[in-house]
Design an enzyme around this catalytic site. Structure first.
Site, PDB file in Angstrom:
ATOM      1  N   GLY A 222      48.682  48.517  41.333  1.00 59.64           N
ATOM      2  CA  GLY A 222      48.640  47.239  42.011  1.00 59.64           C
ATOM      3  C   GLY A 222      48.739  47.434  43.506  1.00 59.64           C
ATOM      4  O   GLY A 222      48.979  46.492  44.254  1.00 59.64           O
ATOM      5  N   GLU A 263      49.542  54.645  38.663  1.00 61.42           N
ATOM      6  CA  GLU A 263      48.192  54.545  38.089  1.00 61.42           C
ATOM      7  C   GLU A 263      47.242  53.798  39.016  1.00 61.42           C
ATOM      8  O   GLU A 263      46.762  52.718  38.699  1.00 61.42           O
ATOM      9  CB  GLU A 263      48.251  53.775  36.765  1.00 61.42           C
ATOM     10  CG  GLU A 263      49.160  54.373  35.746  1.00 61.42           C
ATOM     11  CD  GLU A 263      49.484  53.395  34.629  1.00 61.42           C
ATOM     12  OE1 GLU A 263      49.227  52.184  34.760  1.00 61.42           O
ATOM     13  OE2 GLU A 263      50.003  53.857  33.615  1.00 61.42           O
ATOM     14  N   PRO A 264      46.963  54.344  40.185  1.00 54.82           N
ATOM     15  CA  PRO A 264      46.097  53.633  41.120  1.00 54.82           C
ATOM     16  C   PRO A 264      44.646  53.561  40.627  1.00 54.82           C
ATOM     17  O   PRO A 264      44.096  54.570  40.181  1.00 54.82           O
ATOM     18  CB  PRO A 264      46.189  54.476  42.389  1.00 54.82           C
ATOM     19  CG  PRO A 264      46.520  55.855  41.907  1.00 54.82           C
ATOM     20  CD  PRO A 264      47.387  55.669  40.694  1.00 54.82           C
ATOM     21  N   GLY A 265      44.085  52.384  40.691  1.00 59.59           N
ATOM     22  CA  GLY A 265      42.663  52.217  40.405  1.00 59.59           C
ATOM     23  C   GLY A 265      41.971  51.849  41.710  1.00 59.59           C
ATOM     24  O   GLY A 265      41.393  52.687  42.417  1.00 59.59           O
ATOM     25  N   ARG A 302      33.310  39.762  41.119  1.00 56.60           N
ATOM     26  CA  ARG A 302      34.650  39.467  41.648  1.00 56.60           C
ATOM     27  C   ARG A 302      34.727  38.175  42.465  1.00 56.60           C
ATOM     28  O   ARG A 302      35.683  37.411  42.295  1.00 56.60           O
ATOM     29  CB  ARG A 302      35.195  40.650  42.464  1.00 56.60           C
ATOM     30  CG  ARG A 302      35.387  41.915  41.631  1.00 56.60           C
ATOM     31  CD  ARG A 302      36.112  43.024  42.375  1.00 56.60           C
ATOM     32  NE  ARG A 302      37.525  42.753  42.498  1.00 56.60           N
ATOM     33  CZ  ARG A 302      38.122  42.310  43.582  1.00 56.60           C
ATOM     34  NH1 ARG A 302      37.427  42.125  44.695  1.00 56.60           N
ATOM     35  NH2 ARG A 302      39.402  42.059  43.594  1.00 56.60           N
ATOM     36  N   TYR A 306      37.343  35.958  40.475  1.00 53.26           N
ATOM     37  CA  TYR A 306      38.701  35.951  41.041  1.00 53.26           C
ATOM     38  C   TYR A 306      38.777  35.229  42.387  1.00 53.26           C
ATOM     39  O   TYR A 306      39.812  35.319  43.048  1.00 53.26           O
ATOM     40  CB  TYR A 306      39.168  37.382  41.324  1.00 53.26           C
ATOM     41  CG  TYR A 306      39.164  38.354  40.175  1.00 53.26           C
ATOM     42  CD1 TYR A 306      39.993  38.160  39.070  1.00 53.26           C
ATOM     43  CD2 TYR A 306      38.382  39.501  40.214  1.00 53.26           C
ATOM     44  CE1 TYR A 306      40.021  39.093  38.041  1.00 53.26           C
ATOM     45  CE2 TYR A 306      38.410  40.426  39.187  1.00 53.26           C
ATOM     46  CZ  TYR A 306      39.222  40.217  38.102  1.00 53.26           C
ATOM     47  OH  TYR A 306      39.260  41.139  37.097  1.00 53.26           O
ATOM     48  N   CYS A 332      20.245  32.639  37.295  1.00 50.27           N
ATOM     49  CA  CYS A 332      20.282  31.206  37.032  1.00 50.27           C
ATOM     50  C   CYS A 332      21.681  30.766  36.632  1.00 50.27           C
ATOM     51  O   CYS A 332      21.979  30.484  35.471  1.00 50.27           O
ATOM     52  CB  CYS A 332      19.243  30.837  35.983  1.00 50.27           C
ATOM     53  SG  CYS A 332      17.615  30.891  36.736  1.00 50.27           S
ATOM     54  N   GLU A 333      22.538  30.771  37.609  1.00 52.22           N
ATOM     55  CA  GLU A 333      23.934  30.367  37.551  1.00 52.22           C
ATOM     56  C   GLU A 333      24.306  30.187  39.005  1.00 52.22           C
ATOM     57  O   GLU A 333      23.638  30.740  39.876  1.00 52.22           O
ATOM     58  CB  GLU A 333      24.797  31.491  36.968  1.00 52.22           C
ATOM     59  CG  GLU A 333      25.309  31.282  35.557  1.00 52.22           C
ATOM     60  CD  GLU A 333      26.226  30.092  35.414  1.00 52.22           C
ATOM     61  OE1 GLU A 333      26.779  29.627  36.440  1.00 52.22           O
ATOM     62  OE2 GLU A 333      26.397  29.627  34.284  1.00 52.22           O
ATOM     63  N   TYR A 360      35.944  47.728  40.211  1.00 55.03           N
ATOM     64  CA  TYR A 360      35.579  46.540  39.435  1.00 55.03           C
ATOM     65  C   TYR A 360      34.266  45.924  39.907  1.00 55.03           C
ATOM     66  O   TYR A 360      34.071  44.718  39.840  1.00 55.03           O
ATOM     67  CB  TYR A 360      36.731  45.508  39.440  1.00 55.03           C
ATOM     68  CG  TYR A 360      38.054  46.155  39.106  1.00 55.03           C
ATOM     69  CD1 TYR A 360      38.287  46.645  37.827  1.00 55.03           C
ATOM     70  CD2 TYR A 360      39.044  46.340  40.069  1.00 55.03           C
ATOM     71  CE1 TYR A 360      39.467  47.295  37.509  1.00 55.03           C
ATOM     72  CE2 TYR A 360      40.231  46.990  39.769  1.00 55.03           C
ATOM     73  CZ  TYR A 360      40.441  47.463  38.489  1.00 55.03           C
ATOM     74  OH  TYR A 360      41.606  48.116  38.183  1.00 55.03           O
TER      75      TYR A 360
HETATM   76  C1  LIG Z   1      44.004  48.060  35.706  1.00 53.17           C
HETATM   77  C2  LIG Z   1      45.183  48.896  35.540  1.00 53.17           C
HETATM   78  C3  LIG Z   1      45.632  49.701  36.590  1.00 53.17           C
HETATM   79  C4  LIG Z   1      44.962  49.741  37.951  1.00 53.17           C
HETATM   80  O1  LIG Z   1      45.148  48.602  38.703  1.00 53.17           O
HETATM   81  P1  LIG Z   1      44.580  48.538  40.191  1.00 53.17           P
HETATM   82  O2  LIG Z   1      44.949  47.206  40.696  1.00 53.17           O
HETATM   83  O3  LIG Z   1      43.100  48.737  40.116  1.00 53.17           O
HETATM   84  O4  LIG Z   1      45.204  49.639  40.965  1.00 53.17           O
HETATM   85  C5  LIG Z   1      46.719  50.508  36.353  1.00 53.17           C
HETATM   86  N1  LIG Z   1      47.354  50.514  35.166  1.00 53.17           N
HETATM   87  C6  LIG Z   1      46.949  49.750  34.121  1.00 53.17           C
HETATM   88  C7  LIG Z   1      47.668  49.816  32.844  1.00 53.17           C
HETATM   89  C8  LIG Z   1      45.859  48.905  34.282  1.00 53.17           C
HETATM   90  O5  LIG Z   1      45.468  48.141  33.266  1.00 53.17           O
END
Ligand SMILES: *Cc1c(COP(=O)(O)O)cnc(C)c1O
Length: 402
Positions: A222, A263-265, A302, A306, A332-333, A360
């Protein structure tokens, strides 16, 4: 300053590979990863890239080379991770509302399992007992992030086992002999306030006392990245220092060691990604001037899903006078990317670039309107490489019974 791709690089890639095209800058991913490892060097910390943000196997291979581990939310992500070369024990499988068969498949593949409901914990315990370690996903009920749609820690959330059900967790663990190796929380996305993580860590330390075999506490992710020019990001250096301090205190008081995991995404891949589109049409209406591009929410959802803000730049006319446009797609939306946005004057044929498109973006794309998914290109050491070809009509028909 993080590195970024230049307008010239993006233009060359668009000319060569066509548009729309997703472009990822490996150097920016590396810069983010190194910043994280540097910020958390005060205590043993591991980073599991949450690959649902961007799953292309080439990106996974690159992130593995950086030294990261992997967080997966489906068994297919697990399989792609293994294909990319991650060791089974370097993959954490964190599914939600899947059937037990999918979890058993994860066990067969040897990956780490993160359980997020009492019912599943009980099933897992009855089936495996102490023979296979588990991590437990706790919902600490910390409401985090500015946007309810991307928060997972609130009381109504489907994610995790409520902290208020701790006694129930203990009963299941005791009666089935489960080996709990980790505790996990993930309270949402775009959390700027580091106190949210520290509060969560505190709650986790409280729970940790119940589990003798605990090896790690996973604080999820997050981390916020800036989407607008003047926006701030999570201060990972301040967080790293506070986490090291709190963990040292915990280890001293309890005489136990614990690794911290994240767990950075988005943090790793958001800014590294660019979606390059082309303007098909300028349309003056009574309400606004539309710039209609050759993309839509089928390729970047997104803003509509969101209400997210993505910076847009006209790389074909970067010094042109400022004008106001509403940027929309070609499906077409109502697929409005930005209403009344100031852009350098836009002409048909110009390339408009969406920034922060790495996380994403492609991954949430669809073939709605029977449109083809874009190509993906990764730039490493200045050299662009196609890492997914543009879809074709055959791809759309593939699997349909003709
Ligand atoms: C989506 C997710 C993340 C990554 O979140 P980000 O906001 O992209 O950093 C980490 N852990 C879990 C379990 C997730 O579902």
């Amino acid at each position: 300053m993080l590195p970024s791709l230049t307008n010239q690089q993006l233009t060359d890639i668009a000319n060569e590979y066509g548009t729309p095209v997703y472009v990822y800058d490996a150097g920016q991913i590396a810069a983010r990863y190194h910043k994280l490892t540097d910020a958390f060097k005060g205590h043993p910390t591991r980073f599991f890239y949450a690959c649902k943000a961007l799953t292309n196997v080439n990106v996974l291979k690159y992130i593995k080379r950086l030294g990261a581990s992997l967080d997966c939310v489906s068994i297919n992500e697990v399989k792609i991770g293994l294909l990319a070369g991650f060791g089974a024990k370097d993959i954490l499988f964190t599914p939600n509302c899947v059937d037990f068969g999918e979890i058993m498949e994860g066990v067969e593949l040897g990956v780490r399992i993160n359980i997020d409901s009492i019912a599943m914990l009980e099933r897992f315990g009855n089936h495996y007992g102490s023979s296979y370690p588990v991590c437990i996903r706790i919902n600490p009920h910390i409401v985090a992030g500015g946007n309810y749609k991307i928060s997972t820690g609130h009381i109504d959330s489907k994610f995790g086992i409520s902290i208020h059900q701790l006694r129930h967790i203990e009963r299941v663990v005791k009666t089935t002999g489960l080996h709990v190796e980790g505790l996990h929380m993930h309270t949402g996305s775009e959390i700027k306030d580091i106190d949210v993580f520290l509060q969560g860590l505190d709650i986790m330390f409280g729970v940790a006392a119940q589990f003798d075999e605990l090896e790690f506490i996973d604080l999820g992710s997050g981390f916020k990245v800036p989407y607008k020019e003047d926006e701030l990001e999570t201060d990972v250096y301040a967080l790293g220092a506070r986490v090291a301090e709190a963990t040292a205190r915990y280890e001293h008081e309890t005489k136990r060691k614990v690794e911290i995991w994240f767990e950075p995404g988005k943090y790793l891949v958001s800014e590294a990604g660019y979606l390059v589109t082309r303007v098909n049409l300028i349309k003056h209406t009574t309400a606004t001037v539309f710039a209609g591009i050759n993309s839509g929410f089928n390729q970047l959802i997104r803003p509509m899903f969101y209400d997210s803000y993505h910076r847009i730049t006209n790389i074909s006319n970067p010094d042109g006078p400022n004008r106001i446009y509403t940027v929309v797609g070609n499906i077409c939306e109502t697929d409005t990317f930005a209403w009344d946005r100031v852009l350098n004057e836009v002409k048909e044929g110009d390339y408009l670039v969406f920034h922060n498109a790495g996380a994403y973006g492609f991954e949430m794309s669809s073939s709605f309107n029977s449109r083809l998914r874009p190509a993906e290109v990764m730039v490493e050491d200045g050299v662009p490489k196609l890492i997914r070809r543009r879809q074709t009509l055959e791809d759309l028909l593939n699997g349909q019974v003709l």
